[in-house]
Design a protein around this motif. Structure first.
Motif, short mmCIF file in Angstrom:
data_model
loop_
_atom_site.label_atom_id
_atom_site.label_comp_id
_atom_site.label_asym_id
_atom_site.label_seq_id
_atom_site.Cartn_x
_atom_site.Cartn_y
_atom_site.Cartn_z
N ALA A 131 44.44 81.43 29.91
CA ALA A 131 43.05 81.23 29.93
C ALA A 131 42.63 81.98 31.19
N ASN A 132 42.19 83.21 30.95
CA ASN A 132 41.51 83.87 32.07
C ASN A 132 40.23 83.89 32.37
N LEU A 133 40.03 82.99 33.58
CA LEU A 133 38.42 82.56 33.90
C LEU A 133 37.85 83.89 34.53
N ILE A 134 36.54 83.68 34.54
CA ILE A 134 35.74 84.74 35.27
C ILE A 134 34.80 84.01 36.25
N GLU A 135 34.74 84.46 37.44
CA GLU A 135 34.01 84.04 38.60
C GLU A 135 32.52 84.49 38.61
N GLU A 136 31.83 83.97 37.54
CA GLU A 136 30.46 84.06 37.52
C GLU A 136 29.76 82.99 36.83
N GLU A 137 28.91 82.25 37.43
CA GLU A 137 28.12 81.03 36.89
C GLU A 137 27.66 81.37 35.63
N VAL A 138 27.14 82.40 35.10
CA VAL A 138 26.70 82.66 33.82
C VAL A 138 27.68 82.39 32.64
N LYS A 139 28.89 82.55 33.14
CA LYS A 139 30.16 82.31 32.22
C LYS A 139 30.58 80.89 32.20
N LEU A 140 29.80 80.08 32.51
CA LEU A 140 30.25 78.72 32.67
C LEU A 140 30.82 78.19 31.44
N GLU A 141 30.02 78.28 30.24
CA GLU A 141 30.26 77.97 29.04
C GLU A 141 31.60 78.47 28.63
N TYR A 142 31.81 79.89 28.55
CA TYR A 142 33.07 80.61 28.22
C TYR A 142 34.22 79.90 29.17
N ASN A 143 34.02 79.49 30.46
CA ASN A 143 35.23 79.11 31.30
C ASN A 143 35.45 77.73 30.80
N LYS A 144 34.50 76.71 30.48
CA LYS A 144 34.62 75.37 30.04
C LYS A 144 35.64 75.27 28.69
N SER A 156 48.73 68.88 22.87
CA SER A 156 48.91 68.76 21.68
C SER A 156 50.11 69.43 21.13
N ASN A 157 50.45 70.66 21.70
CA ASN A 157 51.61 71.13 21.30
C ASN A 157 52.94 71.18 22.25
N SER A 158 52.79 70.39 23.30
CA SER A 158 53.86 70.17 24.19
C SER A 158 54.34 71.22 24.66
N GLY A 159 53.68 72.11 25.64
CA GLY A 159 54.27 73.26 26.16
C GLY A 159 53.66 73.76 27.41
N PRO A 160 54.14 75.07 28.07
CA PRO A 160 53.30 75.57 29.14
C PRO A 160 51.96 76.21 28.60
N VAL A 161 50.96 76.01 29.35
CA VAL A 161 49.88 76.87 29.28
C VAL A 161 49.46 77.32 30.81
N HIS A 162 48.70 78.50 30.80
CA HIS A 162 48.33 79.44 32.02
C HIS A 162 46.68 79.29 32.22
N ILE A 163 46.20 78.64 33.27
CA ILE A 163 44.89 79.13 33.55
C ILE A 163 44.76 79.97 34.89
N ASN A 164 44.33 81.15 34.87
CA ASN A 164 44.43 82.14 35.84
C ASN A 164 42.62 82.23 36.35
N VAL A 165 42.94 81.66 37.64
CA VAL A 165 41.42 81.55 38.33
C VAL A 165 41.23 82.17 39.58
N PRO A 166 40.23 83.04 39.28
CA PRO A 166 39.98 84.30 40.35
C PRO A 166 38.92 83.70 41.29
N PHE A 167 38.99 84.00 42.61
CA PHE A 167 38.26 83.29 43.85
C PHE A 167 37.70 84.50 44.76
N ASN A 168 36.57 84.73 44.90
CA ASN A 168 36.04 85.70 45.83
C ASN A 168 35.94 85.02 47.10
N GLU A 169 35.91 85.71 48.26
CA GLU A 169 35.60 84.80 49.55
C GLU A 169 34.01 84.87 49.50
#
Length: 550
Positions: A131-144, A156-169
């Motif tokens: 899951a590659n998230l996007i730091e824009e509030e208009v992308k809230l539904e996509y991120n959720k 459900s499938n018992s394994g590793p998943v990746h959530i990448n979370v970009p943060f601007n200062e």
């Protein structure tokens, strides 16, 4: 105090919603919004582990025991790459690991900004979902949706998943209240192919030679009862490994002991008509070679997650839990008259007698030390084992059936064995002993840089001054570069023990080992390391003599 960043709030509350209550955090700056948020969320337990590789394996050990996702959180840049060995292990061992990585915003990637790499999809070959998230509030539904999809896949499938979370200062701003988010199930469950039990029962009922082979498996009373029932059929030969945590008098609990030195005629007698496999990875290389050469007419693999054609002859993949499959199958099967099981159990008993004779007279070596150590671990212990030679030695002995045995066999790497064991010890109510070789131990020495090690944690370190397995396997000794395979050294663990506040004991002979181990498991105010030094030049000769004696 909560992070002001909406993305951080979203990820934190998603973990709370999906009941992920253990978060292992490695320090950094870019992950500050996540660190602040998780630390201030009362419903979760946070851990601080500096080394990301050790942190990931520590989390894997906790998840191995709890069978629930554990989250790991780190900063941007090379930090997350250190997670990769544990991610690969989780992928192949089907352990739920939620990987949350902070990132720089996209406009700072590949322009020469510090601590930035291409993080999106970086684990793509060994991950269930990215899951590659996007730091824009208009992308809230996509991120959720992305966050929910990732965590649901992890669960459900018992394994590793990746959530990448970009943060601007800025990244350290906080607020007193946190947003609420409506999380809804996004993923539809997939239906497995229906199983034709009538057809399978006909194959079962027409087969007089059946092998049920079990790989890595968690201790389970229902599965043990199944094994007990299957041994009542004389046409069924059960083969289990130490890591299967299944035992029966009329089963083969030490595969290599049975099938070493068999003749061609004996292999043909052992060749099954039907092979049924379940559980995880199989340690024994000999059984893989045998079943690939002497293939059964039918091979069924039972696994609720993944198809495995280990022996290149898979005829039926059954996406079920083994208990559920056999419950349905055995209602339609007959007990088949056969001398298959009887003949091979007789051979097992013959070899056990030769084994006992050899063990009694065996010289001080890795082999003899393994036997002595296994005899002295208290009942009902959790035993974690490192990879390479030690897990193979352990396979040669009938291990105490009250033990729960674990080993990172997903990738079979030496990295992370100690960290995994510490995570498992923390999460388990059983006293935990780690049996490890020297290379695995020193390779993962940062594992001891951990504030969560229970006082009843024990490490038995068998130090043969190098990678002893490279003297055992064929090939390395025939070259003129053995030192690059075996990597000889003179390292000892005494200073590490002092630095990390472990009690340290050592033994250089069988007499010293018996003396030191007699009080090793007594209650203590510190965890303990027992370092056992064995003769590098003798170990492979003793093992060769053992197999010849069978």
């Amino acid at each position: 105090m909560y992070p002001k960043k909406q993305l951080a709030q979203l990820v934190i509350l998603a973990c709370q919603y999906y009941n992920i209550d253990k978060i292992v955090i490695s320090p950094g700056s870019r992950n500050a919004p996540l660190t602040i948020g998780f630390f201030n969320l009362k419903e979760v337990e946070t851990f601080s582990v500096v080394d990301e590789r050790a942190a990931a394996f520590f989390a894997l050990g906790i998840a191995q025991q709890t069978k629930k996702p554990v989250a790991i959180v780190c900063t941007s840049g090379s930090a997350l790459l250190n997670y990769y060995p544990a991610i690969a292990e989780a992928f192949y061992s089907r352990i739920p690991l939620l990987v949350i990585t902070a990132d720089r915003p996209k406009h700072l990637i590949d322009i020469g900004d510090g601590q930035t790499i291409r993080q999106e999809n970086v684990f793509q070959n060994h991950i269930l979902y990215s899951a590659n998230l996007i730091e824009e509030e208009v992308k809230l539904e996509y991120n959720k949706t992305e966050v929910s999809n990732a965590i649901e896949e992890c669960v459900s499938n018992s394994g590793p998943v990746h959530i990448n979370v970009p943060f601007n200062e800025p990244i350290y701003e906080t607020v007193e209240t946190i947003e609420s988010f409506d999380f809804r199930k996004h993923k539809e469950s997939t239906k497995s192919k229906p199983v034709n039990y009538d057809e399978l029962s006909q194959i079962w009922n027409s087969s007089k030679k059946k092998i049920v082979l079990v790989g890595v498996y968690n201790k389970c009373d229902k599965t043990q009862n199944l094994i007990n029932k299957l041994t009542e059929d004389p046409s069924v030969l059960i083969m289990t490994e130490t890591t299967s945590n299944l035992y029966h008098y009329n089963s083969i609990n030490s595969i290599d002991k049975l099938i070493s030195k068999l003749s061609t005629e004996e292999f043909e007698e052992l060749q099954p008509e039907l092979l049924i496999t379940f559980g995880g990875m199989v340690v024994s290389k000999r059984i893989k070679q045998f079943l690939r050469k002497y293939q059964p007419k039918h091979h069924w693999h039972i696994d609720e997650y993944k198809e495995m054609n280990t022996y290149f002859c898979l005829s039926e993949y059954i996406k079920e839990k083994p208990i559920q499959f056999f419950d349905k199958l055995l209602k339609k099967t007959l007990v088949i008259d056969s001398d298959y099981q009887k003949n091979w159990i007789k051979e097992k008993m013959s070899r056990n007698e030769k084994h006992e004779v050899f063990v009694k007279e065996a010289r001080y070596s890795d082999f003899k030390v393994t036997e002595k150590v296994l005899d002295t671990i208290p009942n009902n212990a959790q035993v974690q084992v490192s990879n390479s030679s030690l897990i193979r030695y352990m396979q040669l002995f009938d291990v105490n059936s009250t033990f729960s045995v674990f080993c990172n066999r997903g990738t079979s790497g030496i990295d992370g064995s100690t960290s995994t064991a510490i995570g498992a010890a923390f999460a388990s109510d059983r006293p935990t002993t780690l049996l490890t070789g020297d290379l695995s131990f020193f390779y993962d020495s940062n594992a001891l840089w951990n504030a969560y090690i229970p006082n009843d944690f024990r490490i038995v370190l068998i130090n043969n001054s190098g990678g002893g397995i490279f003297k055992i396997i064929p090939g390395p000794k025939s070259t003129n570069a053995l030192q690059y395979f075996e990597t000889p050294h003179q390292l000892t663990a005494n200073h590490l023990a002092e630095m990390f506040n472990f009690e340290y004991l050592k033994a250089t002979s069988l007499e010293e080992l018996e003396e030191q181990i007699s009080s090793f498991y007594n209650v203590s105010k510190k965890p303990k390391i027992l370092e056992v030094f064995t003769p590098s030049e003798l170990n492979d000769k003793v093992l060769t003599a053992y197999f010849n004696s069978l």
